[in-house]
Design a protein around this motif. Sequence first.
Motif: not given
Length: 164
Positions: A103-114, A123-137
């Motif tokens: 529940k700590i706001a961080c999106r560094a990984c998404a920001d750097f993923c070209e 998600g619930l309560g405003g929490q954002q969770t990462p979703d990694l698409d391994s087909e695109v990675c």
Amino acid sequence: MERRRFLGLSKYTDDGLCPPYSIGKYEFSEACTGCGDCISVCPEKILRISERSRLAVVDFGKGSCSFCGACVDACKEGALVKTGKAPWAMKAVISSNCLSYQKIACRACADFCEMRAIRFHPGLGGQQTPDLDSEVCTGCGACLVACPNGSIEMREVKLQEEVL
């Protein structure tokens, strides 16, 4: 080579990731002489010689891979080869200690993923969770380098499709 591998005499050790375009873990360990030619031409400076195995390995602590292929062009031993398949079988994996799961706001990984392989979903309560698409990675490591918590690692997956 099979006899050497059976007897445990192969140079391969698990002390680092083989570079992209490697011909296979054990085959790479037999072909790589540790000459450093791939290291000297890597524009991203992410390759180094392992102290333990004396082979070329990837060090994502220095940056990410652009898959430019300069290492392949420099490899005279045939340890790195472009085959028409993806450069390697590594994909990013996000662990449960990800700051977003805490529940700590961080999106560094998404920001750097070209490739935009990582997206955050509310998600619930405003929490954002990462979703990694391994087909695109692509396994470039940009997300791993950007993660302030060390919550991302590269894992080998089976390559099923050839790159067009």
